[in-house]
Write a protein that holds these residues in place. Sequence first.
Motif, PDB file in Angstrom:
ATOM      1  N   VAL A 174       6.086  36.001 -13.906  1.00  0.00           N
ATOM      2  CA  VAL A 174       5.074  34.953 -13.806  1.00  0.00           C
ATOM      3  C   VAL A 174       5.448  34.073 -12.617  1.00  0.00           C
ATOM      4  O   VAL A 174       6.570  33.567 -12.547  1.00  0.00           O
ATOM      5  N   GLU A 175       4.497  33.922 -11.674  1.00  0.00           N
ATOM      6  CA  GLU A 175       4.794  33.224 -10.433  1.00  0.00           C
ATOM      7  C   GLU A 175       3.863  32.030 -10.235  1.00  0.00           C
ATOM      8  O   GLU A 175       2.750  31.999 -10.769  1.00  0.00           O
ATOM      9  N   GLU A 176       4.316  31.121  -9.400  1.00  0.00           N
ATOM     10  CA  GLU A 176       3.400  30.077  -8.941  1.00  0.00           C
ATOM     11  C   GLU A 176       2.397  30.693  -7.973  1.00  0.00           C
ATOM     12  O   GLU A 176       2.716  31.654  -7.255  1.00  0.00           O
ATOM     13  N   PHE A 177       1.204  30.162  -7.950  1.00  0.00           N
ATOM     14  CA  PHE A 177       0.164  30.653  -7.056  1.00  0.00           C
ATOM     15  C   PHE A 177       0.442  30.197  -5.633  1.00  0.00           C
ATOM     16  O   PHE A 177       0.754  29.025  -5.393  1.00  0.00           O
ATOM     17  N   LEU A 178       0.353  31.127  -4.698  1.00  0.00           N
ATOM     18  CA  LEU A 178       0.547  30.809  -3.282  1.00  0.00           C
ATOM     19  C   LEU A 178      -0.821  30.763  -2.606  1.00  0.00           C
ATOM     20  O   LEU A 178      -1.522  31.783  -2.545  1.00  0.00           O
ATOM     21  N   ASP A 179      -1.185  29.593  -2.104  1.00  0.00           N
ATOM     22  CA  ASP A 179      -2.485  29.418  -1.484  1.00  0.00           C
ATOM     23  C   ASP A 179      -2.409  29.746   0.004  1.00  0.00           C
ATOM     24  O   ASP A 179      -1.463  29.362   0.683  1.00  0.00           O
ATOM     25  N   GLY A 180      -3.413  30.456   0.499  1.00  0.00           N
ATOM     26  CA  GLY A 180      -3.465  30.781   1.918  1.00  0.00           C
ATOM     27  C   GLY A 180      -3.818  32.238   2.129  1.00  0.00           C
ATOM     28  O   GLY A 180      -3.658  33.076   1.237  1.00  0.00           O
ATOM     29  N   PRO A 181      -4.304  32.590   3.325  1.00  0.00           N
ATOM     30  CA  PRO A 181      -4.659  33.984   3.617  1.00  0.00           C
ATOM     31  C   PRO A 181      -3.431  34.888   3.555  1.00  0.00           C
ATOM     32  O   PRO A 181      -2.314  34.458   3.833  1.00  0.00           O
ATOM     33  N   GLU A 182      -3.674  36.140   3.187  1.00  0.00           N
ATOM     34  CA  GLU A 182      -2.574  37.096   3.035  1.00  0.00           C
ATOM     35  C   GLU A 182      -2.423  37.978   4.270  1.00  0.00           C
ATOM     36  O   GLU A 182      -3.392  38.258   4.978  1.00  0.00           O
ATOM     37  N   VAL A 183      -1.194  38.392   4.498  1.00  0.00           N
ATOM     38  CA  VAL A 183      -0.842  39.256   5.628  1.00  0.00           C
ATOM     39  C   VAL A 183       0.051  40.382   5.134  1.00  0.00           C
ATOM     40  O   VAL A 183       0.933  40.158   4.294  1.00  0.00           O
ATOM     41  N   SER A 184      -0.177  41.579   5.648  1.00  0.00           N
ATOM     42  CA  SER A 184       0.714  42.712   5.391  1.00  0.00           C
ATOM     43  C   SER A 184       1.470  43.026   6.677  1.00  0.00           C
ATOM     44  O   SER A 184       0.846  43.259   7.718  1.00  0.00           O
ATOM     45  N   LEU A 185       2.792  43.022   6.597  1.00  0.00           N
ATOM     46  CA  LEU A 185       3.611  43.377   7.753  1.00  0.00           C
ATOM     47  C   LEU A 185       4.488  44.566   7.389  1.00  0.00           C
ATOM     48  O   LEU A 185       5.278  44.498   6.452  1.00  0.00           O
ATOM     49  N   PHE A 186       4.332  45.665   8.132  1.00  0.00           N
ATOM     50  CA  PHE A 186       5.165  46.851   7.956  1.00  0.00           C
ATOM     51  C   PHE A 186       6.350  46.764   8.904  1.00  0.00           C
ATOM     52  O   PHE A 186       6.175  46.437  10.080  1.00  0.00           O
ATOM     53  N   VAL A 187       7.530  47.096   8.386  1.00  0.00           N
ATOM     54  CA  VAL A 187       8.735  47.088   9.216  1.00  0.00           C
ATOM     55  C   VAL A 187       9.458  48.423   9.049  1.00  0.00           C
ATOM     56  O   VAL A 187       9.846  48.789   7.938  1.00  0.00           O
ATOM     57  N   VAL A 188       9.620  49.155  10.145  1.00  0.00           N
ATOM     58  CA  VAL A 188      10.392  50.404  10.145  1.00  0.00           C
ATOM     59  C   VAL A 188      11.859  50.033  10.333  1.00  0.00           C
ATOM     60  O   VAL A 188      12.208  49.290  11.257  1.00  0.00           O
ATOM     61  N   THR A 189      12.722  50.554   9.462  1.00  0.00           N
ATOM     62  CA  THR A 189      14.134  50.183   9.532  1.00  0.00           C
ATOM     63  C   THR A 189      15.038  51.353   9.156  1.00  0.00           C
ATOM     64  O   THR A 189      14.660  52.204   8.346  1.00  0.00           O
ATOM     65  N   ASP A 190      16.214  51.356   9.751  1.00  0.00           N
ATOM     66  CA  ASP A 190      17.235  52.334   9.348  1.00  0.00           C
ATOM     67  C   ASP A 190      18.315  51.672   8.489  1.00  0.00           C
ATOM     68  O   ASP A 190      19.368  52.254   8.241  1.00  0.00           O
ATOM     69  N   GLY A 191      18.043  50.462   8.048  1.00  0.00           N
ATOM     70  CA  GLY A 191      18.988  49.710   7.233  1.00  0.00           C
ATOM     71  C   GLY A 191      19.685  48.620   8.009  1.00  0.00           C
ATOM     72  O   GLY A 191      20.127  47.622   7.442  1.00  0.00           O
TER      73      GLY A 191
END
Length: 416
Positions: A174-191
Amino acid sequence: MRVLLVGGGGREHALALGLAGDPAVSALIAAPGNPGIASVAELRPVNASDPSAVAALAVETAADLVVIGPEAPLVAGVADAVRAKGIAVFGPSAEAAQLEGSKAFAKDVMTAAGVPTARAYVCTDEESTARALDELGAPYVVKDDGLAAGKGVVVTDDRSAALAHAAECGRVVVEEFLDGPEVSLFVVTDGEAALPLLPAQDFKRIGNGDTGPNTGGMGAYAPLPWAPSDLVDGVMRDVVHPTLAEMRRRGNPFAGLLYVGLAMTATGPRVIEFNARFGDPETQVVLALLETPLGGLLHAAATGTLAEHPPLLWRDGSAVTVVLAAQGYPAAPRTGDVITGADRPGIIHAGTARRASDGALLSAGGRVLCGTATGPDLATARDAAYALVGGVELAGSQHRTDIAAAAIDGRITIPA
């Protein structure tokens, strides 16, 4: 390079198109794939969530690289089984994939790493859930702790509905509501090293204006004309690198695709969720704009050589994808309907199948396909994507008509 792509949805079709366009990829095998992927890859049957079966297929096909698309195989340990055969694999271990497999685990990692995110409580019974709802207040955000195909989250002002969702799930965050537009960021990583892709925005709810229940995603666009210029640098500094360091500290380094779901709040970007794989349908638009060969990028991440990879190159312009869903989706999607007009470039298959008797294309899932288009600007790309969807016939199908509209009209604002 021989590549085995695991999965059979829209994300995998987008990945298949990217991999097939890489001159370094000499052979592409997809398992189980779908009718759209069949145009660019050899299809092989497999239970994608069976580690031993996928590992055996990787050996049989002499794969140099295995790319795992969906989350369920990652959580099931498919990447571990493939790595045990000495084959490079793009996708995290089962332990590292718990960043998506357990919302509670992800919250624990974020807290330890000092990542900006929502206040939250892990709840396993009605009493603890009720206390958390009352403390955090409405709108109530209740997330199934485990995998739920993007549909395990309820955001509601109805306390009884929030309690009912929690009871149905069992263990929730159960979380607090976060107001604001959403963004998806993909990150390629080798660790260790990490390369961010273009930020995108998707549309989770079934109806225009973000109404109705959550879905797996009804459309997406990239890039984001309204996003701050320092967004990616800030997220890499405050979220991605601290998270990767914490996973290394725990002895479970995360290598693969770290999906960072963000809310752009008045206090800055805050993490809504992590996923352990490419998002769907954001992958369709992000990869449509990626000029860097995809196979070489994923192979560098899979072999620990990402720090040596050249900077990513991007095509100019914008990309938009619009999802065409089956009648009854997301509650009870109808399948088995004939689809026509889906054989054009830009149509990406998600839930389709061929009828054995005559080869007709049929709907075989909730999100059936999507129209993906690029253009010199967002409005042009959007028009082209809707033209693609408009040319498809599927009885009772549904799609949103407002994908990217607010961004084009300048109606997206970050809370002050």
